[in-house]
Design a protein around this motif. Sequence first.
Motif, PDB file in Angstrom:
ATOM      1  N   VAL A  27      65.989  -8.268   3.963  1.00 52.99           N
ATOM      2  CA  VAL A  27      64.617  -8.785   3.874  1.00 52.99           C
ATOM      3  C   VAL A  27      63.662  -7.913   4.685  1.00 52.99           C
ATOM      4  O   VAL A  27      62.696  -8.392   5.268  1.00 52.99           O
ATOM      5  CB  VAL A  27      64.532 -10.255   4.336  1.00 52.99           C
ATOM      6  CG1 VAL A  27      65.305 -11.150   3.383  1.00 52.99           C
ATOM      7  CG2 VAL A  27      65.055 -10.433   5.764  1.00 52.99           C
ATOM      8  N   GLY A  28      63.941  -6.634   4.717  1.00 55.42           N
ATOM      9  CA  GLY A  28      63.095  -5.734   5.485  1.00 55.42           C
ATOM     10  C   GLY A  28      63.839  -5.195   6.681  1.00 55.42           C
ATOM     11  O   GLY A  28      64.879  -4.539   6.527  1.00 55.42           O
ATOM     12  N   GLU A  29      63.351  -5.488   7.878  1.00 52.68           N
ATOM     13  CA  GLU A  29      63.981  -4.932   9.066  1.00 52.68           C
ATOM     14  C   GLU A  29      65.297  -5.610   9.401  1.00 52.68           C
ATOM     15  O   GLU A  29      66.057  -5.103  10.227  1.00 52.68           O
ATOM     16  CB  GLU A  29      63.034  -5.021  10.272  1.00 52.68           C
ATOM     17  CG  GLU A  29      62.798  -6.433  10.784  1.00 52.68           C
ATOM     18  CD  GLU A  29      62.013  -6.457  12.093  1.00 52.68           C
ATOM     19  OE1 GLU A  29      61.688  -5.373  12.617  1.00 52.68           O
ATOM     20  OE2 GLU A  29      61.743  -7.556  12.590  1.00 52.68           O
ATOM     21  N   VAL A  30      65.583  -6.733   8.792  1.00 45.95           N
ATOM     22  CA  VAL A  30      66.839  -7.429   9.045  1.00 45.95           C
ATOM     23  C   VAL A  30      67.507  -7.781   7.720  1.00 45.95           C
ATOM     24  O   VAL A  30      66.890  -7.749   6.655  1.00 45.95           O
ATOM     25  CB  VAL A  30      66.636  -8.724   9.872  1.00 45.95           C
ATOM     26  CG1 VAL A  30      65.973  -8.425  11.196  1.00 45.95           C
ATOM     27  CG2 VAL A  30      65.844  -9.766   9.097  1.00 45.95           C
ATOM     28  N   SER A  31      68.788  -8.110   7.800  1.00 48.13           N
ATOM     29  CA  SER A  31      69.491  -8.693   6.667  1.00 48.13           C
ATOM     30  C   SER A  31      70.050 -10.035   7.106  1.00 48.13           C
ATOM     31  O   SER A  31      70.409 -10.226   8.274  1.00 48.13           O
ATOM     32  CB  SER A  31      70.594  -7.768   6.152  1.00 48.13           C
ATOM     33  OG  SER A  31      71.578  -7.542   7.143  1.00 48.13           O
ATOM     34  N   ASP A  73      71.450 -17.850   7.616  1.00 47.94           N
ATOM     35  CA  ASP A  73      71.487 -17.767   9.075  1.00 47.94           C
ATOM     36  C   ASP A  73      70.170 -17.140   9.510  1.00 47.94           C
ATOM     37  O   ASP A  73      69.795 -16.070   9.015  1.00 47.94           O
ATOM     38  CB  ASP A  73      72.624 -16.851   9.556  1.00 47.94           C
ATOM     39  CG  ASP A  73      74.010 -17.390   9.271  1.00 47.94           C
ATOM     40  OD1 ASP A  73      74.141 -18.575   8.929  1.00 47.94           O
ATOM     41  OD2 ASP A  73      74.973 -16.605   9.391  1.00 47.94           O
ATOM     42  N   LEU A  74      69.452 -17.789  10.419  1.00 44.03           N
ATOM     43  CA  LEU A  74      68.228 -17.191  10.952  1.00 44.03           C
ATOM     44  C   LEU A  74      68.533 -15.865  11.647  1.00 44.03           C
ATOM     45  O   LEU A  74      69.653 -15.637  12.114  1.00 44.03           O
ATOM     46  CB  LEU A  74      67.589 -18.151  11.960  1.00 44.03           C
ATOM     47  CG  LEU A  74      67.098 -19.493  11.403  1.00 44.03           C
ATOM     48  CD1 LEU A  74      66.708 -20.410  12.553  1.00 44.03           C
ATOM     49  CD2 LEU A  74      65.939 -19.306  10.433  1.00 44.03           C
ATOM     50  N   ARG A  75      67.531 -15.001  11.711  1.00 40.62           N
ATOM     51  CA  ARG A  75      67.738 -13.746  12.442  1.00 40.62           C
ATOM     52  C   ARG A  75      68.236 -14.042  13.853  1.00 40.62           C
ATOM     53  O   ARG A  75      67.761 -14.969  14.540  1.00 40.62           O
ATOM     54  CB  ARG A  75      66.467 -12.898  12.483  1.00 40.62           C
ATOM     55  CG  ARG A  75      65.341 -13.455  13.307  1.00 40.62           C
ATOM     56  CD  ARG A  75      64.324 -12.372  13.696  1.00 40.62           C
ATOM     57  NE  ARG A  75      63.670 -11.738  12.556  1.00 40.62           N
ATOM     58  CZ  ARG A  75      62.947 -10.623  12.655  1.00 40.62           C
ATOM     59  NH1 ARG A  75      62.767 -10.032  13.838  1.00 40.62           N
ATOM     60  NH2 ARG A  75      62.358 -10.107  11.585  1.00 40.62           N
ATOM     61  N   GLY A  76      69.235 -13.282  14.289  1.00 42.11           N
ATOM     62  CA  GLY A  76      69.826 -13.473  15.608  1.00 42.11           C
ATOM     63  C   GLY A  76      70.990 -14.420  15.622  1.00 42.11           C
ATOM     64  O   GLY A  76      71.783 -14.413  16.563  1.00 42.11           O
ATOM     65  N   TYR A  77      71.127 -15.248  14.601  1.00 39.96           N
ATOM     66  CA  TYR A  77      72.171 -16.264  14.545  1.00 39.96           C
ATOM     67  C   TYR A  77      73.237 -15.881  13.517  1.00 39.96           C
ATOM     68  O   TYR A  77      72.978 -15.140  12.565  1.00 39.96           O
ATOM     69  CB  TYR A  77      71.578 -17.620  14.167  1.00 39.96           C
ATOM     70  CG  TYR A  77      70.785 -18.267  15.278  1.00 39.96           C
ATOM     71  CD1 TYR A  77      71.344 -19.252  16.083  1.00 39.96           C
ATOM     72  CD2 TYR A  77      69.457 -17.889  15.529  1.00 39.96           C
ATOM     73  CE1 TYR A  77      70.621 -19.856  17.099  1.00 39.96           C
ATOM     74  CE2 TYR A  77      68.727 -18.484  16.543  1.00 39.96           C
ATOM     75  CZ  TYR A  77      69.306 -19.467  17.327  1.00 39.96           C
ATOM     76  OH  TYR A  77      68.584 -20.057  18.337  1.00 39.96           O
TER      77      TYR A  77
END
Length: 316
Positions: A27-31, A73-77
């Motif tokens: 989703v951009g800078e994260v998956s 899963d939220l970013r970081g989780y």
Amino acid sequence: MSTPGGTSGDGAFPAGFDDLRLSRISVGEVSLRVRHGGSGPPLLLLHGYPETHLAWGLVAGELARTATVVAPDLRGYGDSSKPAAVPGHESYGKRAMAEDCIALMAGLGFDAFDVVGHDRGGRVAYRMALDHPEVVRRLTVLDVVPTGEVWARADARSALGYWHWAFLAQPSPIPERLIGRDPDFFFLDAEFGGAIRRFPPAAVADYVRCARDPATIAAMCEDYRAGATCDRRWDDEDRAAGRRITCPTQVLWAGRGALEAWYDTLAIWRDWADDVTGRAFDCGHFMVEERPLEALSAIQDFHVGSRSPTGPTASA
């Protein structure tokens, strides 16, 4: 865009949950690790701390009968990306998490959708509704009041009852090093009275596996540092500017928890949103795990039943 993943694997959840596809989606800078599937209007499910998307395991399969369920899963989780921290903690602010979710839903073909969020996921959900009212059709928040309200009303009760808010928000690496010495004890015993140990084994195993990763511990601390800084500031700015949540909003909270004891929960949310309904459940903080049939019914009635004159599908 996505690649197949595994399943919960031990039959711990009701029929239908393991039929949802498990993917990793950029989703951009994260998956994000995402479980998704079903048939019907899109419904985004956002978990809370210290869990993963498996928090929805007891209800997601049934919800997928009448909705297209998306549970990341939220970013970081969990197994989602852990971006680097920044001085102002915005990389773990609820604004960034909300934007992840909007990009996720757009990539799946949904420009507008319903959202249900528990705990930290509830904070992401209401931030999304404030920042992007065009995408959130209906909103349910579980066992939260706005972050700015929590800090503004902080007192001796919250200092003891919400002690982890201040602990996790301490400067790095203080909480990370202390938690890292025994993450199983911290997340399963020291917090929430050991309640998490009673949840479905597949979910608990996932939470523990992820929480043993130092990067996940650091990310959860950053989440709470964001709560104490940028998230609180954005809430205060919205209140000062008169911005409100305009979509229909359902507020559900734990009748045996802090919200029932400390706040007039509906009154607080009516200061933030135009159309608010809700009630307490006779349970503790983890409402979906403790009262899955009641949670399922409330979500179906508000998000699915509202769209059909024949009402929601009956829960199992």
